[in-house]
Design an enzyme around this catalytic site. Structure first.
Site, PDB file in Angstrom:
ATOM      1  N   GLU A 209      33.811  39.658  47.472  1.00  0.00           N
ATOM      2  CA  GLU A 209      33.770  41.027  48.011  1.00  0.00           C
ATOM      3  C   GLU A 209      32.392  41.392  48.559  1.00  0.00           C
ATOM      4  OE1 GLU A 209      35.489  43.675  45.038  1.00  0.00           O
ATOM      5  OE2 GLU A 209      37.483  42.874  45.403  1.00  0.00           O
ATOM      6  N   GLU A 331      42.797  38.066  44.520  1.00  0.00           N
ATOM      7  CA  GLU A 331      42.882  39.174  43.546  1.00  0.00           C
ATOM      8  C   GLU A 331      44.013  40.086  43.977  1.00  0.00           C
ATOM      9  OE1 GLU A 331      39.389  41.383  42.330  1.00  0.00           O
ATOM     10  OE2 GLU A 331      38.128  39.599  42.602  1.00  0.00           O
TER      11      GLU A 331
HETATM   12  O1  AHR Z   1      39.172  42.220  39.029  1.00  0.00           O
HETATM   13  C1  AHR Z   1      38.275  43.248  38.778  1.00  0.00           C
HETATM   14  C2  AHR Z   1      37.288  43.440  39.921  1.00  0.00           C
HETATM   15  O2  AHR Z   1      37.951  43.912  41.056  1.00  0.00           O
HETATM   16  C3  AHR Z   1      36.594  42.200  40.400  1.00  0.00           C
HETATM   17  O3  AHR Z   1      35.469  41.902  39.655  1.00  0.00           O
HETATM   18  C4  AHR Z   1      36.229  42.536  41.802  1.00  0.00           C
HETATM   19  O4  AHR Z   1      36.181  41.412  42.632  1.00  0.00           O
HETATM   20  C5  AHR Z   1      37.268  43.522  42.225  1.00  0.00           C
HETATM   21  O5  AHR Z   1      36.711  44.645  42.830  1.00  0.00           O
END
Ligand code: AHR
Length: 551
Positions: A209, A331
């Site tokens: 990110e 994610e």
């Molecule tokens: O999964 C939790 C968080 O969400 C992670 O650390 C990040 O990559 C995302 O914003």
């Protein structure tokens, strides 16, 4: 496992029929027509394939965050831990689920992580302050512990790299540490640490990110793209077989969404194999707390995937490149309650309770829908990670006595168990409802999201495994009031037997499982129709169903 009795189902259907009849009393013919149009029809033909399923589509994620690692999978001193400190109950559960790949160590954590702090004798490892989550990191669990645990859990590692405070040089050094046999500075260090054989880690995320202002070392797109290209070139000298994932936009709520991806790929398209996507959903401002809207949100995931594919292919065209990138949705999940300044702050504690989202029935139904979305894009999304796996926004929770299955465990476990072989291309036809403009998603500064248009009540996907002679169906019924009918015409292969039919449903969409009441939301078995070329399934209101068949 409780059964939904046919009687109760018929009663639900009868009530529906009476309501329909009352609403449109146009004589027998009109009523029959109305009943007909409430069914969803689909042809399932195993020769019409989207992809040969890469099981990495059902990967997961363990971040060095909260209690995911410490007291999650690793708890030295626990009566449930082995001599290396790994919780055997948790590892057994994950192994038996068959999770194919696990991302580690982050997440936001990775952008301030020095991997050298987590290798070598444990007594010499520093206790550091993790600035992503304001947590005390003991470094007792590091690269070698993770890779050893992967073997125990029978899963493949997906390693994240520090592109925040870390350099391209140290990223390449980590590849050398992990993958070179011997005779170099970093491979010999690994051997000195007691790991003679190289770990041969294939999949790597080039940062996390990096478009987000919350990210340690956040950059502008071109800067990140150049760093990714540089690191990728260095890493490939060390091991040309690596699969490298560039860091894509954190989601459609970002003002730089898509433009970030375009600019990054313009810098590093030729050096990488894939780009990442992230997305978290919630039944809050974006949906206005309206569950009919919430259960349609997997269509927003479809849209996100299609938009990122368009950007990848645009850059491919501009560069006249041969290769086509694949997507790593590394994610995805529901996450909206356990977040914000309080939930995100570890207050300098070791293994604090962070991001411990209490999942309910409606979350599990949406997770089922999200799995359907991943399946129908499995030609381009080759890898995806349910974020996360244990304690932190997770299907599994631990306490000192054991492991709890959260509601979202079930749709995820069904995909792991039953989706096999080829993902089939389906064109279901059936009734739908309208979802207009959405509200502001979490993390957005003022932007609202486009509507989803016509949303089918039934969301259907299927896989077929010619070798095992099996097929599987996954069906979300978004109708909160009524059961819905799914009429399937099989072509090419006829089912001979329904081998299992399980459904997650209930009257209380907000019901959760806890250590005290672990069975409030559990699968029930669904009475299936007789196997054959033409089958009609009755799907309860508010449900997600997985059906397996012998063909
Ligand atoms: O999964 C939790 C968080 O969400 C992670 O650390 C990040 O990559 C995302 O914003």
């Amino acid at each position: 496992m409780a059964k939904i009795p046919r009687r109760r189902f018929l009663k639900q259907t009868a009530v529906t029929s009476i309501a329909l009849a009352a609403g449109s009393w146009r004589g027998r013919a009109g009523f029959a027509q109305r009943m007909e149009s409430t069914a969803t029809r689909v042809v399932v033909d195993p020769s019409r394939q989207i992809s040969t399923l890469d099981r990495r589509l059902f990967g997961s994620f363990l971040e060095q965050l909260g209690r995911a690692i410490y007291t999650g999978i690793y708890e030295p001193g626990s009566p449930r831990a082995d001599s290396s400190g790994f919780r055997t109950d948790v590892t057994d559960e994950i192994r038996s689920m068959g999770v194919p790949i696990v991302r580690w160590p982050g997440g936001n954590f990775v952008s301030g992580y020095h991997w050298l702090d987590g290798v070598g004798p444990k007594r010499d490892r520093p206790r550091v302050l993790d600035r992503a989550w304001n947590t005390l990191e003991t470094n007792q669990f590091g690269t070698n512990e993770f890779l050893t645990w992967c073997k125990l859990a029978n899963t493949e590692p997906l390693m994240g790299m520090n592109f925040g405070t870390g350099s391209a040089e140290m990223a390449a050094a980590l590849v050398e540490y992990c993958n070179v046999d011997k005779g170099t500075r970093w491979s010999d260090l690994r051997r000195q640490h007691g790991y003679e054989a190289p770990h041969n880690v294939k999949y790597w995320c080039l940062g996390n990110e990096m478009d987000g202002p919350w990210q340690i070392g956040h950059m502008v797109a071109a800067e990140y793209g150049r760093k990714a290209a540089d690191a990728a070139r260095q890493m490939r000298v060390i091991d040309p077989s690596l699969k490298l994932i560039a860091c894509g936009s954190s989601g459609p709520f970002m003002t730089t969404y898509l433009d970030w991806d375009r600019q990054v790929l313009e810098e590093c398209y030729n050096e990488v194999d894939a780009i990442s996507l992230h997305r978290y959903f919630g039944n809050s401002e974006e949906t206005g707390g309206d569950t009919t809207r919430y259960l349609a949100m997997n269509l927003a995931m479809d849209r996100q995937i299609e938009e990122i594919i368009d950007v990848c292919d645009l850059v491919r065209g501009l560069k006249r490149a041969q290769k086509r990138l694949w997507l790593s949705f590394d994610e995805w999940n529901v996450w909206y309650r356990a977040r914000g300044p309080i939930a995100d702050n570890g207050h300098r504690q070791e293994a604090p309770h962070l991001l411990e989202e209490p999942y309910n029935l409606e979350d599990a139904l949406l997770v089922g829908g999200l799995i359907n979305s991943l399946l129908r894009h499995s030609d381009r999304v080759r890898l995806a990670c349910l974020a996360q796996l244990v304690n932190v926004i997770a299907p599994l929770m631990t306490n000192e006595n054991g492991v709890l299955r959260n509601t979202i465990y079930y749709p995820y476990a069904w995909a792991l168990q039953s989706a096999r072989g080829n993902v089939l291309s389906l064109v279901p036809e059936g009734p739908a409802y309208e979802v207009g403009r959405l509200g502001r998603p979490l993390g957005a500064g003022g932007t609202t999201m486009p509507g989803l248009g016509r949303v089918p009540y039934l969301d259907v996907t299927a896989t077929s495994d010619p070798e095992g002679k099996t097929a599987a169906l996954f069906v979300l019924n978004r109708d909160l009031e009524k059961p819905r009918e799914l009429v399937i015409d099989w072509q090419g292969a006829t089912p001979t037997k329904v081998t299992s039919a399980q459904v997650l449903t209930g009257t209380d969409l907000k019901a959760v499982n806890t250590f005290d009441t672990p069975k409030r939301v559990v699968p029930q078995s669904l009475e299936p129709p007789k196997a054959g070329a033409h089958m009609t399934f009755q799907l309860p209101a508010r449900s997600y169903t997985a059906i397996t068949l012998a063909t």
